[in-house]
Design a protein around this motif. Structure first.
Motif, PDB file in Angstrom:
ATOM      1  N   THR A 129       0.990  -1.243  -0.076  1.00 24.36           N
ATOM      2  CA  THR A 129       0.093  -0.054  -0.118  1.00 24.36           C
ATOM      3  C   THR A 129       0.816   1.223   0.123  1.00 24.36           C
ATOM      4  OG1 THR A 129      -1.756  -1.085   1.334  1.00 24.36           O
ATOM      5  CG2 THR A 129      -1.646   1.315   1.284  1.00 24.36           C
ATOM      6  N   LYS A 138      -4.475   6.446  -0.328  1.00 26.47           N
ATOM      7  CA  LYS A 138      -3.839   5.230  -0.188  1.00 26.47           C
ATOM      8  C   LYS A 138      -4.124   4.295  -1.431  1.00 26.47           C
ATOM      9  CE  LYS A 138      -7.391   2.778   3.008  1.00 26.47           C
ATOM     10  NZ  LYS A 138      -7.249   1.970   3.923  1.00 26.47           N
ATOM     11  N   SER A 140      -3.408   0.362  -3.551  1.00 23.83           N
ATOM     12  CA  SER A 140      -2.457  -0.888  -3.671  1.00 23.83           C
ATOM     13  C   SER A 140      -1.767  -0.796  -4.796  1.00 23.83           C
ATOM     14  CB  SER A 140      -3.472  -1.728  -3.699  1.00 23.83           C
ATOM     15  OG  SER A 140      -2.867  -3.160  -3.684  1.00 23.83           O
TER      16      SER A 140
END
Length: 401
Positions: A129, A138, A140
């Protein structure tokens, strides 16, 4: 512990993670205090990341939430983002909760301009992350296919795995395994091992001539530090050793342009791993000098020097460098552990656990090194007028003479 040089602060988390305090570097007075939500059995990291000229303090913790009432205790990773310039009672501009499996320990990777959380395997992450310190956003990141020019004499598509985040994007590493000489025995075109910086540039386009193996070691400010070999067997991890020279470069993070380079050998066999020299990479306050792992650079003259081991001398793992070219470090004494065999990894734990390693002082201008007495602590940061020392739970700032 972390230093915010632009804000003139040093930031420390209590051992029990109950609070974080920022101290004025000049006076030692508490500038602000932050009290995070309670976690049990917490593992903590404090980092300073600069985005858009503003310093942000990141408190990253992996632990367990309290189990009260009907709620079960659960493993979690929390990240609090606190502006370095905060009032006396600081609050987090952003708070993130990242649930994690109970059987996995995550790593916190800060490059000075980027922050990444994930389970690491030799410096890379199959899934991680990335957190934007400016907004708290945030996302991934996982391995992805990249087109690599100059791969095996042509262009190829390889899988690139995230290593760390920077202001120029995520640095991902890749390794060619087909259509090349995997055993490095001269039977064909050498395999390409390299890295890509965001969408900006790829190591094969900036590699020193004849270098087919590139490892990104660290980032500081606008610079990326990398290690290079002519070729390596795919069965062995790249290493700094006496067998062949390793070329270390300082490159412009945005463009990949080489600023300075130096070639070194070592009597110790030290594994070269993505991000392994991050903790030992520093620039002087005036921006002239840069130390990383066991190398030092004068960026004004674009020259570098090796402070690696030989048959008659031990290597020096750098911890700090000043505006006058005076640098400090720890004399490398390998104990056979994975940590001591990893290039650039300081034998000082992030939480300030006491180290018994002997220190050294280096005058980069005259290229002279001197061992310090065993009782002498070495600074972990040097400002123009003072130095920061951290031993156990003791944090100290001394005026430079």
């Amino acid at each position: 512990m972390a230093v915010a040089p632009r804000s003139n602060l040093v930031v420390q988390a209590a051992e029990d993670t109950s609070r974080v305090q920022a101290y004025d570097l000049a006076t030692g007075k508490v500038a602000w205090t932050f009290t995070p939500a309670a976690l049990s059995d917490a593992r903590t990291g404090v980092f300073v990341v600069t985005v858009g000229g503003r310093e942000q303090v990141l408190l990253a913790r992996q632990g367990k939430t309290s189990g009260d009432g009907l709620k079960q205790s659960a493993p979690t990773v929390t990240v609090d983002i606190i502006p370095a310039r905060s009032p006396a009672k600081a609050t987090a501009a952003h708070h993130l909760d990242l649930p994690v499996p109970s059987d996995r320990a995550l790593s916190f990777a800060a490059s000075g301009s980027g922050f990444l959380v994930g389970a690491a395997d030799q410096g890379t992450y199959s899934q991680a992350t990335v957190i934007d310190p400016a907004t708290g956003a945030k996302r991934s990141v996982t391995a992805k296919d990249v087109t690599v020019p100059g791969c095996g004499g042509a262009t190829c598509t390889l899988s690139a795995t995230p290593a760390f985040a920077t202001s120029a994007g995520v640095v991902s590493t890749y390794q060619q395994t087909t259509g090349c000489d995997r055993w490095a025995n001269g039977s064909g075109q050498p395999c390409t091992t390299g890295f890509q910086v965001g969408d900006a540039w790829t190591s094969t386009t900036t590699a020193p001539r004849g270098m087919h193996t590139g490892i990104p070691l660290a980032v500081t400010g606008k610079y990326l530090i990398a290690a290079w070999h002519s070729s390596d067997s795919q069965t062995d991890q790249p290493a700094l050793s006496a067998d062949s020279k390793t070329t270390f470069t300082v490159q412009d993070l945005a463009t990949g342009k080489t600023i300075a380079s130096v070639s070194c050998t070592s009597a110790d066999r030290l594994a070269l791993q993505p991000g392994s020299a991050q903790s030992s990479t520093r620039t002087s306050a005036n921006g002239r000098y840069l130390v990383s792992g066991q190398t030092a650079f004068d960026l004004n003259s674009r020259t570098g020097r090796c402070y690696t081991s030989s048959a008659s001398s031990k290597g020096i793992d750098f911890t700090a460098v000043g505006d006058d070219g005076t640098a400090y470090g720890l004399i490398h004494t390998g104990d056979g552990s994975d940590a001591s065999s990893l290039y650039g990894r300081l034998p000082i734990a992030p939480d300030g656990t006491d180290s018994t390693e002997q220190g050294a002082r280096v005058d980069l201008a005259s290229d002279s090194a001197k061992a310090l007495s065993e009782a002498t602590e070495v600074p972990i940061y040097l400002a123009a007028s003072n130095g920061v020392f951290h031993t156990g739970e003791v944090l100290a700032v001394y005026a430079r003479r």
